[in-house]
Design a protein around this motif. Structure first.
Motif, PDB file in Angstrom:
ATOM      1  N   ASP A 212       0.628  -1.085  -0.075  1.00  0.00           N
ATOM      2  CA  ASP A 212       0.480  -0.256   0.288  1.00  0.00           C
ATOM      3  C   ASP A 212       0.659   1.662   0.236  1.00  0.00           C
ATOM      4  O   ASP A 212       0.407   2.296  -0.163  1.00  0.00           O
ATOM      5  CB  ASP A 212      -0.955   0.219   0.965  1.00  0.00           C
ATOM      6  N   THR A 213       1.895   1.708   0.741  1.00  0.00           N
ATOM      7  CA  THR A 213       2.982   2.609   0.959  1.00  0.00           C
ATOM      8  C   THR A 213       3.663   2.524  -0.308  1.00  0.00           C
ATOM      9  O   THR A 213       4.295   3.734  -1.169  1.00  0.00           O
ATOM     10  CB  THR A 213       3.856   2.524   2.301  1.00  0.00           C
ATOM     11  N   TRP A 214       4.291   1.705  -0.240  1.00  0.00           N
ATOM     12  CA  TRP A 214       5.490   1.676  -1.195  1.00  0.00           C
ATOM     13  C   TRP A 214       5.041   0.834  -2.915  1.00  0.00           C
ATOM     14  O   TRP A 214       6.030   0.989  -3.953  1.00  0.00           O
ATOM     15  CB  TRP A 214       7.202   0.796  -1.235  1.00  0.00           C
ATOM     16  N   GLY A 215       4.036   0.171  -2.989  1.00  0.00           N
ATOM     17  CA  GLY A 215       3.369  -0.158  -4.792  1.00  0.00           C
ATOM     18  C   GLY A 215       4.141  -1.775  -4.137  1.00  0.00           C
ATOM     19  O   GLY A 215       4.687  -2.371  -3.946  1.00  0.00           O
ATOM     20  N   HIS A 216       3.132  -2.353  -5.844  1.00  0.00           N
ATOM     21  CA  HIS A 216       4.190  -4.184  -4.996  1.00  0.00           C
ATOM     22  C   HIS A 216       4.982  -4.319  -6.326  1.00  0.00           C
ATOM     23  O   HIS A 216       5.251  -5.646  -5.820  1.00  0.00           O
ATOM     24  CB  HIS A 216       2.455  -4.804  -6.787  1.00  0.00           C
ATOM     25  N   ASP A 217       5.217  -3.219  -6.662  1.00  0.00           N
ATOM     26  CA  ASP A 217       6.880  -3.824  -6.987  1.00  0.00           C
ATOM     27  C   ASP A 217       7.934  -3.975  -5.376  1.00  0.00           C
ATOM     28  O   ASP A 217       8.824  -5.126  -5.953  1.00  0.00           O
ATOM     29  CB  ASP A 217       7.667  -3.005  -8.389  1.00  0.00           C
ATOM     30  N   SER A 218       7.943  -3.430  -4.929  1.00  0.00           N
ATOM     31  CA  SER A 218       8.644  -3.020  -3.601  1.00  0.00           C
ATOM     32  C   SER A 218       8.186  -4.210  -2.927  1.00  0.00           C
ATOM     33  O   SER A 218       9.305  -5.256  -2.708  1.00  0.00           O
ATOM     34  CB  SER A 218       8.047  -1.570  -3.057  1.00  0.00           C
TER      35      SER A 218
END
Length: 323
Positions: A212-218
């Motif tokens: 949620d905070t840094w995205g699915h790639d992270s």
């Protein structure tokens, strides 16, 4: 004659040891004339060249040899067939090709299926016959090599397909399907030999907030890095699994729950020190462990590991609990 005998022996071995390759060769070859007959002197198979010479659309399988090759002397034909059986020296016999003026000199050799006839035009010299037999040997050998190459390529392709079926594409660990296959085997072996076996079920803490905070790639990066950590800490006999989402599992043969705790603690502590996202946000993991009991089913064992994992979450996360 000795060289011709050796060539025929080589053909015998190739044909007897490679029936599938021989069938392929007979279907393709137009350069030599070979007939394989059964013990009743009926055609079992032949090269394409004979079918062409007889002006047939199909191979004369089942046809009596005497209706295709007319011996110049019936008695000599029978004597030749008998004399060739088990002989080290194939005996030549003259035949006329059915309904033509073409004469063949055939060398007959006994093989497991019946008889092998190698035919050459009557005007051929001994060197021509040897060249023809050599050509046949070479063609068969080339087909065997090519088939072997194709078989190796097929084996490699099947191996890659099997790996893909068994592997989680993101982390490279075993997937849940393959784990379920291995778990039953491992449990049966452990119970039969009275050896310990443990499973560790791990869940990354607050993983949803990473996505949620840094995205699915992270999030994917965290999953891959944790998988690499688990793989590096496991023994060769252990099976590291991505169980689903942010859940991972380790199957540990010949391992008590206390021994499994040592491995799990090492993984937990190392993960806590990693700066995977590069922003000093620390990823932690909760782990539940269960050791196989004599009355355990697969579901019961995994359920106890799951309950232990739930306790680790309830007690504050970032810890290892034995169920």
């Amino acid at each position: 004659m000795e060289r011709r005998s050796n060539r025929m022996k080589q053909l015998d071995r190739l044909i007897s040891n490679n029936p599938a390759v021989t069938a392929l060769f007979l279907n393709k070859s137009t350069t030599v004339t070979v007939i394989i007959a059964d013990r009743n002197y009926r055609v079992a198979d032949c090269t394409k060249s004979l079918t062409t010479a007889l002006h047939l659309s199909e191979k004369p399988v089942g046809v009596f040899l005497g209706d295709i090759l007319f011996p110049l002397n019936d008695t000599a034909f029978e004597e030749t067939a008998v004399a060739s059986k088990g002989s080290d020296n194939p005996v030549p016999q003259i035949f006329r090709l059915a309904y033509s003026r073409v004469l063949y000199r055939c060398f007959i050799s006994d093989i497991d299926e019946g008889y092998l006839l190698f035919g050459e035009h009557i005007e051929s010299t001994d060197n021509d016959a040897l060249d023809g037999m050599t050509l046949l040997n070479n063609e068969l050998a080339n087909i065997i090599r090519e088939l072997g190459k194709k078989n190796r390529e097929l084996e490699e392709a099947n191996k890659k397909i099997t790996e893909l079926i068994r592997t989680d594409h993101l982390t490279g660990l075993a997937n849940r399907r393959y784990f379920q296959e291995r778990l039953g085997e491992a449990m049966s072996l452990a119970l039969r030999r009275n050896n310990p076996l443990s499973v560790a079920l791990a869940d990354l803490d607050f993983f949803k907030s990473v996505n949620d905070t840094w995205g699915h790639d992270s999030g994917d990066l965290v999953l891959r890095e944790f998988a690499a950590l688990v793989r590096g800490e496991c023994r060769q006999e252990d099976l590291a699994v991505r169980f689903g989402g942010e859940e991972f599992l380790i199957l540990m043969p010949q391992t008590t729950a206390e021994q499994a705790r040592v491995l799990a603690e090492r993984i937990r502590q190392r993960l806590e020190t990693l700066n995977i996202l590069g922003n000093d946000y620390r990823i932690t993991v909760s782990i539940g462990i269960a050791e196989l009991g004599s009355a355990d089913t697969q579901d019961a064992l995994l359920k106890r590991a799951d309950v232990a994992l739930y306790r680790a979450k309830e007690e504050g996360r970032n810890r290892v609990v034995i169920g």
